[in-house]
Motif scaffolding. Structure first.
Motif, short mmCIF file in Angstrom:
data_model
loop_
_atom_site.label_atom_id
_atom_site.label_comp_id
_atom_site.label_asym_id
_atom_site.label_seq_id
_atom_site.Cartn_x
_atom_site.Cartn_y
_atom_site.Cartn_z
N VAL A 1 33.09 33.06 42.43
CA VAL A 1 32.74 34.15 41.51
C VAL A 1 31.72 35.06 42.17
N LYS A 2 30.68 34.45 42.75
CA LYS A 2 29.63 35.23 43.41
C LYS A 2 30.20 36.06 44.56
N GLU A 3 31.05 35.45 45.38
CA GLU A 3 31.62 36.15 46.52
C GLU A 3 32.44 37.36 46.08
N ASN A 4 33.24 37.18 45.03
CA ASN A 4 34.06 38.28 44.53
C ASN A 4 33.22 39.40 43.93
N ILE A 5 32.19 39.04 43.16
CA ILE A 5 31.31 40.06 42.57
C ILE A 5 30.59 40.83 43.66
N ASP A 6 30.11 40.11 44.68
CA ASP A 6 29.39 40.77 45.77
C ASP A 6 30.28 41.80 46.47
N LYS A 7 31.53 41.45 46.71
CA LYS A 7 32.44 42.37 47.40
C LYS A 7 32.77 43.58 46.52
N ILE A 8 32.92 43.32 45.21
CA ILE A 8 33.21 44.43 44.29
C ILE A 8 32.01 45.37 44.21
N ASN B 1 46.30 29.96 41.03
CA ASN B 1 46.23 30.02 42.49
C ASN B 1 46.83 31.30 43.04
N HIS B 2 47.93 31.78 42.42
CA HIS B 2 48.56 33.00 42.88
C HIS B 2 47.69 34.22 42.55
N VAL B 3 47.03 34.19 41.39
CA VAL B 3 46.13 35.29 41.01
C VAL B 3 44.95 35.36 41.98
N LYS B 4 44.45 34.20 42.38
CA LYS B 4 43.33 34.17 43.34
C LYS B 4 43.71 34.88 44.64
N ASP B 5 44.94 34.65 45.12
CA ASP B 5 45.38 35.29 46.37
C ASP B 5 45.43 36.81 46.23
N VAL B 6 45.98 37.28 45.08
CA VAL B 6 46.06 38.73 44.85
C VAL B 6 44.65 39.31 44.71
N LEU B 7 43.77 38.58 44.02
CA LEU B 7 42.38 39.04 43.86
C LEU B 7 41.70 39.17 45.22
N LYS B 8 41.94 38.21 46.10
CA LYS B 8 41.35 38.25 47.43
C LYS B 8 41.77 39.52 48.18
N ASN B 9 43.06 39.87 48.05
CA ASN B 9 43.55 41.09 48.71
C ASN B 9 42.91 42.35 48.11
#
Length: 654
Positions: A587-594, A550-558
């Motif tokens: 996963v899709k949302e993060n890949i799209d932003k990257i 959960n903490h990694v997800k927050d950092v990934l979002k930033n």
């Protein structure tokens, strides 16, 4: 008939057998065999040697106390090259990544192609047991060859030679090495060594490791054989000679872990508990053979524990309580000394005689001196020192031979950490001690176990770790692996989790740069993308944990929402590590932003690297097509960048 018969037996045999025969004594039998079949006795010595070596390897392992040989419960692990095999389809502009995994049994075939091979693995993954099993199999093949062929042959039987790195370090010549190993000239002359297996490079002093490698090169060349050298995975940062083919011994997958459990547990109720335990901890504890065997012993012998250890340190903590006698009293087994007395003794021994003096084995005389001094300090054990030592031997933590060692390197690290934890209130600069220990290339795991025993890590300690100075690549690597410390200190605050993950991920580019420079500075044709795979495997080790998810997800979002272009690579690395804890939409949302951010990268190589790595992360068809479209556009613009990252396509090979 020939043998040792009493006179009455001789009379009965002669009178009662249907057909008349003759009876001879044993001396007659020996004389006839000596005259007609002298190889019976010669092969006997050879076979005795093989049987002795096989028995030593079968019995010198953690599972011996269960009454099983190593071969009875051994599960073939998987190995993979340090990196991945890749193919680039130029027509479709699509990258196919093939991280091929091999059964460990294929290592012999691989060693024939690569004469100098290094096998790495995390602590407890079973490097020693796997190499012992490989040796056992070869010795059994030699045994079969000898008994199938009658008569004395001039042809030598080929076998491997298996020993610890510290034994090789003490050898001054090939002749001396072989004389010690074979024990007799006749036996030595009957065999030819075709493979040297040297175990535990990481378990000797760092300033002696180059001597081991040099000696191994010299001896293998003189003997005309290949060699395999084992070491911890983390030590590859300092031990990456180009001459090695490098393979990694992987932790067990869930199916392999169950297979090991089924071989060791016969009680169906215990087996059900164990299966449930494995399912609960598979996201927190690596399925290394040592961890699994410790857990099996806990589940079998401490059935009242309804919960299972939350981390590797807790697993070790309970395990040592058990084997040092905590449960023996409850079972009515007589012990002379309480388990905590033995635990404190082992802690002081590890701290004062090993850790403080920076050595991994001590002479027996030093052990005896420490024992006498300790007994004067603590009279509880002075009444029966022999009984105290016997209980330590029975526990199987120490190897009490001419040189005293802890039976497993991680045992030494744990007990040194245990003593630091016990006296922490008396250490003036405790955090400085822990930090310096963490960055020590021999004792780094002591800091990991110490934090595990505390179950938490303070903000002050984290800040000291990430303000630690030095440009050494190992320091950057240790900082990247800070996530492991949070896994050990799982009861820390959300603030500390966030701080550690943010700081640790910043070292991904530096670690990648180091491996990339290693590859590009060599004469080998290693593809540039391999440096990313090595870096991401270490990132995975740091952050791939349910405790951190959960903490990694927050950092990934930033990171994916950051305006900084430098955060793109960090985001890909973190997404790689946490992807199994994300649902497909995330996963899709993060890949799209990257992907959107990657278009703004001015460096074509960095953009190509990002696209290639994103192909390895699971996504839906729409996302994969989007990656492919961007890859095509970049290839039209700059086709050379892909050729620099990917393997050269060789003609004549599919």
């Amino acid at each position: 008939m020939a043998g040792e018969f009493s006179n009455p037996a001789r009379k009965r045999l002669l009178n009662e057998i249907a057909n008349k025969g003759e009876i001879f004594d044993v001396n007659w039998l020996i004389g006839k065999f000596t005259e007609h079949y002298p190889d019976i006795f010669f092969h006997g010595r050879i076979i005795n040697f093989l049987e002795k070596k096989i028995n030593e390897l079968e019995e010198n392992h953690h599972g011996a106390k269960s009454g099983k040989n190593l071969s009875e419960y051994f599960v073939n692990p998987l190995i993979q090259p340090l990196g991945a095999t890749m193919e680039f389809d130029e027509e479709r502009l699509r990258t196919v990544i093939k991280t091929r995994r091999y059964p460990f049994s294929e290592l012999l075939v691989i060693s024939k192609r690569h004469r100098k091979l290094i096998l790495s693995g995390d602590p407890g993954t079973g490097k020693t047991g796997a190499m012992a099993k490989l040796t056992i199999d070869r010795y059994q093949d030699a045994y079969k060859e000898l008994i199938k062929k009658p008569g004395i042959s001039d042809k030598k039987v080929t076998i491997p030679l298996f020993m610890h790195a510290r034994e090789l370090l003490k050898s001054h010549s090939v002749d001396g090495l072989l004389a010690t190993y074979f024990e007799s000239e006749e036996t030595k002359n009957r065999f030819k060594i075709d493979l040297l297996i040297i175990d535990g490079l990481d378990e000797i002093q760092s300033n002696s490791r180059s001597n081991v490698i040099d000696k191994l090169d010299e001896f293998s060349e003189e003997m005309g054989c290949a060699y395999i050298l084992t070491t911890r995975k983390i030590d590859l940062v300092n031990t990456l000679p180009e001459k090695y083919a490098k393979y990694e011994l992987l932790p067990f997958e869930f199916r392999q872990a169950l297979k090991l459990v089924n071989k060791l547990i016969k009680d169906k109720k215990v087996l059900a508990v164990m299966r449930e335990s494995l399912e609960k901890i598979q996201a927190q504890v690596l399925f290394a053979p040592l961890s699994l065997m410790l857990l099996i012993e806990l589940v079998e012998d401490v059935k009242e524990h309804e919960e299972i250890p939350a981390s590797v340190t807790e697993l070790y903590d309970r395990f040592f309580d058990m084997i040092l006698g905590r449960e023996d009293r409850k079972k009515g087994i007589e012990i002379l000394f309480e388990y905590h007395i033995k635990k404190k003794f082992l802690g002081e021994l590890a701290y004062h005689e090993f850790w403080e003096k920076n050595r991994l084995e001590i002479p027996k005389a030093d052990f005896q001196t420490f024992l006498n001094s300790y007994s004067e300090k603590y009279p509880l054990i002075s009444g029966d020192l022999n009984g105290f030592v016997k209980e330590l031997e029975r526990a199987g933590v120490l190897n009490l031979r001419e040189e005293i060692i802890f039976k497993h390197r991680s045992f030494l690290d744990y007990f040194a950490a245990y003593h630091v934890h016990e006296i922490r209130a008396d250490i003036a600069d405790l955090n400085d001690l822990v930090v310096n220990t963490y960055f020590d290339d021999i004792w780094g795991e002591v800091a990991f176990f110490y934090i595990g025993l505390r179950r938490e890590i303070t903000q002050d300690l984290l800040e000291k770790i990430y303000s630690y100075s030095g440009d050494n690549p190992t320091i950057a690597l240790c900082k990247l692996l800070g996530g492991r410390l949070m896994q050990a200190g799982w009861h820390s605050t959300a603030q500390q989790y966030a701080y550690c993950i943010k700081e640790a991920i910043n070292y991904v580019p530096r670690v990648h740069k180091h491996f990339h420079e290693l590859i590009t500075s060599s004469d080998s044709n290693v593809p540039g993308i391999v440096s990313d795979f090595v870096t991401f495997s270490l990132t995975n080790l740091s952050f791939n944990s349910a405790f951190l998810a959960n903490h990694v997800k927050d950092v990934l979002k930033n990171l994916v929402n950051s305006e900084s272009k430098d955060d793109v690579y960090k985001a890909v690395a973190l997404l790689w590590s946490v992807r199994r804890f994300l649902n497909p939409e995330d996963v899709k949302e993060n890949i799209d932003k990257i992907l959107e951010k990657s278009n703004s990268l001015q460096d074509d190589t960095e953009q190509a690297r990002t696209l290639l790595l994103l192909t390895l992360i699971e996504g839906d068809n729409e996302t994969r097509k989007r990656i492919e479209r961007q890859t095509k556009r970049l290839a039209r613009k700059s086709s050379k960048v892909f050729k620099a990252l990917l393997p050269v396509k060789r003609k004549g090979f599919r």
